[in-house]
Design a protein around this motif. Sequence first.
Motif, PDB file in Angstrom:
ATOM      1  N   ALA A 157      42.644  51.963  43.230  1.00 18.29           N
ATOM      2  CA  ALA A 157      41.386  51.723  43.939  1.00 18.29           C
ATOM      3  C   ALA A 157      41.346  50.359  44.616  1.00 18.29           C
ATOM      4  O   ALA A 157      40.494  50.132  45.470  1.00 18.29           O
ATOM      5  N   TRP A 158      42.236  49.468  44.240  1.00 20.10           N
ATOM      6  CA  TRP A 158      42.231  48.101  44.751  1.00 20.10           C
ATOM      7  C   TRP A 158      43.614  47.739  45.268  1.00 20.10           C
ATOM      8  O   TRP A 158      44.616  48.146  44.685  1.00 20.10           O
ATOM      9  N   PRO A 159      43.690  46.914  46.301  1.00 22.51           N
ATOM     10  CA  PRO A 159      44.991  46.392  46.732  1.00 22.51           C
ATOM     11  C   PRO A 159      45.583  45.532  45.609  1.00 22.51           C
ATOM     12  O   PRO A 159      44.864  45.132  44.688  1.00 22.51           O
ATOM     13  N   PRO A 160      46.883  45.245  45.681  1.00 28.73           N
ATOM     14  CA  PRO A 160      47.494  44.421  44.630  1.00 28.73           C
ATOM     15  C   PRO A 160      46.700  43.132  44.394  1.00 28.73           C
ATOM     16  O   PRO A 160      46.223  42.485  45.329  1.00 28.73           O
ATOM     17  N   ALA A 161      46.549  42.799  43.113  1.00 31.87           N
ATOM     18  CA  ALA A 161      45.794  41.612  42.713  1.00 31.87           C
ATOM     19  C   ALA A 161      46.683  40.738  41.838  1.00 31.87           C
ATOM     20  O   ALA A 161      47.642  41.233  41.230  1.00 31.87           O
ATOM     21  N   PRO A 162      46.371  39.456  41.752  1.00 33.49           N
ATOM     22  CA  PRO A 162      47.158  38.596  40.865  1.00 33.49           C
ATOM     23  C   PRO A 162      46.962  39.023  39.412  1.00 33.49           C
ATOM     24  O   PRO A 162      45.968  39.675  39.071  1.00 33.49           O
ATOM     25  N   ARG A 163      47.889  38.665  38.554  1.00 32.27           N
ATOM     26  CA  ARG A 163      47.787  39.023  37.138  1.00 32.27           C
ATOM     27  C   ARG A 163      46.820  38.107  36.392  1.00 32.27           C
ATOM     28  O   ARG A 163      46.309  38.462  35.343  1.00 32.27           O
ATOM     29  N   ARG A 164      46.604  36.925  36.937  1.00 28.51           N
ATOM     30  CA  ARG A 164      45.680  35.963  36.341  1.00 28.51           C
ATOM     31  C   ARG A 164      44.820  35.348  37.436  1.00 28.51           C
ATOM     32  O   ARG A 164      45.260  35.190  38.565  1.00 28.51           O
TER      33      ARG A 164
ATOM     34  N   SER B   8      35.336  29.150  33.828  1.00 30.69           N
ATOM     35  CA  SER B   8      35.450  29.174  32.366  1.00 30.69           C
ATOM     36  C   SER B   8      36.896  29.229  31.873  1.00 30.69           C
ATOM     37  O   SER B   8      37.130  29.234  30.683  1.00 30.69           O
ATOM     38  N   GLY B   9      37.858  29.306  32.769  1.00 31.79           N
ATOM     39  CA  GLY B   9      39.263  29.334  32.354  1.00 31.79           C
ATOM     40  C   GLY B   9      40.050  30.436  33.031  1.00 31.79           C
ATOM     41  O   GLY B   9      39.661  30.948  34.075  1.00 31.79           O
ATOM     42  N   ASN B  10      41.165  30.810  32.410  1.00 33.28           N
ATOM     43  CA  ASN B  10      42.027  31.864  32.950  1.00 33.28           C
ATOM     44  C   ASN B  10      41.528  33.238  32.524  1.00 33.28           C
ATOM     45  O   ASN B  10      41.178  33.440  31.362  1.00 33.28           O
ATOM     46  N   VAL B  11      41.528  34.161  33.465  1.00 29.29           N
ATOM     47  CA  VAL B  11      41.128  35.540  33.195  1.00 29.29           C
ATOM     48  C   VAL B  11      42.309  36.436  33.550  1.00 29.29           C
ATOM     49  O   VAL B  11      42.878  36.328  34.629  1.00 29.29           O
ATOM     50  N   ARG B  12      42.672  37.293  32.626  1.00 31.89           N
ATOM     51  CA  ARG B  12      43.773  38.230  32.846  1.00 31.89           C
ATOM     52  C   ARG B  12      43.241  39.466  33.576  1.00 31.89           C
ATOM     53  O   ARG B  12      42.231  40.043  33.180  1.00 31.89           O
ATOM     54  N   LEU B  13      43.903  39.858  34.662  1.00 30.46           N
ATOM     55  CA  LEU B  13      43.553  41.069  35.407  1.00 30.46           C
ATOM     56  C   LEU B  13      44.571  42.142  35.058  1.00 30.46           C
ATOM     57  O   LEU B  13      45.775  41.914  35.164  1.00 30.46           O
ATOM     58  N   GLU B  14      44.068  43.299  34.644  1.00 29.00           N
ATOM     59  CA  GLU B  14      44.951  44.394  34.247  1.00 29.00           C
ATOM     60  C   GLU B  14      44.555  45.669  34.976  1.00 29.00           C
ATOM     61  O   GLU B  14      43.432  46.143  34.838  1.00 29.00           O
ATOM     62  N   GLY B  15      45.504  46.187  35.732  1.00 31.71           N
ATOM     63  CA  GLY B  15      45.273  47.438  36.436  1.00 31.71           C
ATOM     64  C   GLY B  15      45.862  48.609  35.682  1.00 31.71           C
ATOM     65  O   GLY B  15      46.953  48.504  35.119  1.00 31.71           O
TER      66      GLY B  15
ATOM     67  N   ASP C 129      38.990  42.960  47.782  1.00 30.08           N
ATOM     68  CA  ASP C 129      39.890  41.874  47.407  1.00 30.08           C
ATOM     69  C   ASP C 129      39.407  41.283  46.076  1.00 30.08           C
ATOM     70  O   ASP C 129      38.482  40.473  46.047  1.00 30.08           O
ATOM     71  N   LEU C 130      40.030  41.714  44.972  1.00 27.31           N
ATOM     72  CA  LEU C 130      39.587  41.259  43.653  1.00 27.31           C
ATOM     73  C   LEU C 130      39.656  39.739  43.503  1.00 27.31           C
ATOM     74  O   LEU C 130      38.758  39.136  42.911  1.00 27.31           O
ATOM     75  N   ALA C 131      40.696  39.126  44.021  1.00 26.63           N
ATOM     76  CA  ALA C 131      40.841  37.671  43.878  1.00 26.63           C
ATOM     77  C   ALA C 131      39.697  36.928  44.556  1.00 26.63           C
ATOM     78  O   ALA C 131      39.283  35.861  44.103  1.00 26.63           O
ATOM     79  N   THR C 132      39.153  37.485  45.608  1.00 26.65           N
ATOM     80  CA  THR C 132      38.027  36.862  46.308  1.00 26.65           C
ATOM     81  C   THR C 132      36.699  37.222  45.658  1.00 26.65           C
ATOM     82  O   THR C 132      35.820  36.377  45.514  1.00 26.65           O
ATOM     83  N   GLU C 133      36.531  38.468  45.274  1.00 28.45           N
ATOM     84  CA  GLU C 133      35.246  38.959  44.784  1.00 28.45           C
ATOM     85  C   GLU C 133      34.951  38.616  43.322  1.00 28.45           C
ATOM     86  O   GLU C 133      33.809  38.338  42.973  1.00 28.45           O
ATOM     87  N   LEU C 134      35.959  38.643  42.465  1.00 21.55           N
ATOM     88  CA  LEU C 134      35.713  38.474  41.031  1.00 21.55           C
ATOM     89  C   LEU C 134      35.135  37.125  40.621  1.00 21.55           C
ATOM     90  O   LEU C 134      34.274  37.086  39.727  1.00 21.55           O
ATOM     91  N   PRO C 135      35.547  36.005  41.190  1.00 21.86           N
ATOM     92  CA  PRO C 135      34.973  34.734  40.718  1.00 21.86           C
ATOM     93  C   PRO C 135      33.446  34.708  40.762  1.00 21.86           C
ATOM     94  O   PRO C 135      32.809  34.215  39.829  1.00 21.86           O
ATOM     95  N   PHE C 136      32.848  35.257  41.787  1.00 30.47           N
ATOM     96  CA  PHE C 136      31.390  35.274  41.906  1.00 30.47           C
ATOM     97  C   PHE C 136      30.773  36.173  40.834  1.00 30.47           C
ATOM     98  O   PHE C 136      29.760  35.830  40.240  1.00 30.47           O
ATOM     99  N   LEU C 137      31.396  37.317  40.603  1.00 28.97           N
ATOM    100  CA  LEU C 137      30.912  38.239  39.579  1.00 28.97           C
ATOM    101  C   LEU C 137      31.040  37.622  38.188  1.00 28.97           C
ATOM    102  O   LEU C 137      30.111  37.680  37.382  1.00 28.97           O
TER     103      LEU C 137
END
Length: 145
Positions: free
Chosen positions: A69-76, A81-88, A41-49
Motif C-alpha cells: 500500500a505504500w512506496p518503499p520506506a526507511p526501516r527507521r 521522541s527517538g527512533n521508530v522502527r517501520l515494519e512492512g 510518503d511514510l517518511a514525510t507523513e509519519l513524523p506529524f502523526l
Amino acid sequence: MTTVPHTNTLDHPKHVARLRLKPKAPATGYVDGAWWPASRDLATELPFLLVVLAVQLERIERVTYNLTAWPPAPRRLVVESGNVRLEGFRSQHTDTLTVIGTAGRRRLTLLVVPPETEPDLAHRLLMTAAHRDSVDDIETLLTGE
C-alpha cells in the motif's frame, strides 16, 4: 525601542496530522480511529502523526503497515521522541497502520483514508471510524455503508 504589533491570530501549521481517535474507553471494533495522510510518503507523513500519538502512547517504538500500500520506506525514522522502527507486512490490511508505544505496549490501529479522497468524504470516514460505538470492519468503513 521597537514595538511589535500584537495580533490575535495564529499562523496555521504548514502540515497537520489529519487524525481522529475513538474516545478513551474499552476498545471496540477493528480500528481505534482513522488517519488521512496528505501523501503516500511514510517518511514525510509519519513524523506529524507520531507527535500527536505520542501524547497517548508515550514513546513510540514501532509502526507497521502493508508493504504493497505504500512506496518503499526507511526501516527507521528519527522523530522527536527517538527512533521508530517501520515494519512492512504483506499480511497487514492494506488500509490500516498500527502504531505501537511503550505505555504498556499499547497499540493503536488506524484506518488509513487514501490521500486522494475528496475532503467531505474523508471527513465522514474519519468521524465514522472514530465513533465510540463503531465496530464496522475496514471494508464497511471505507464504503461508507
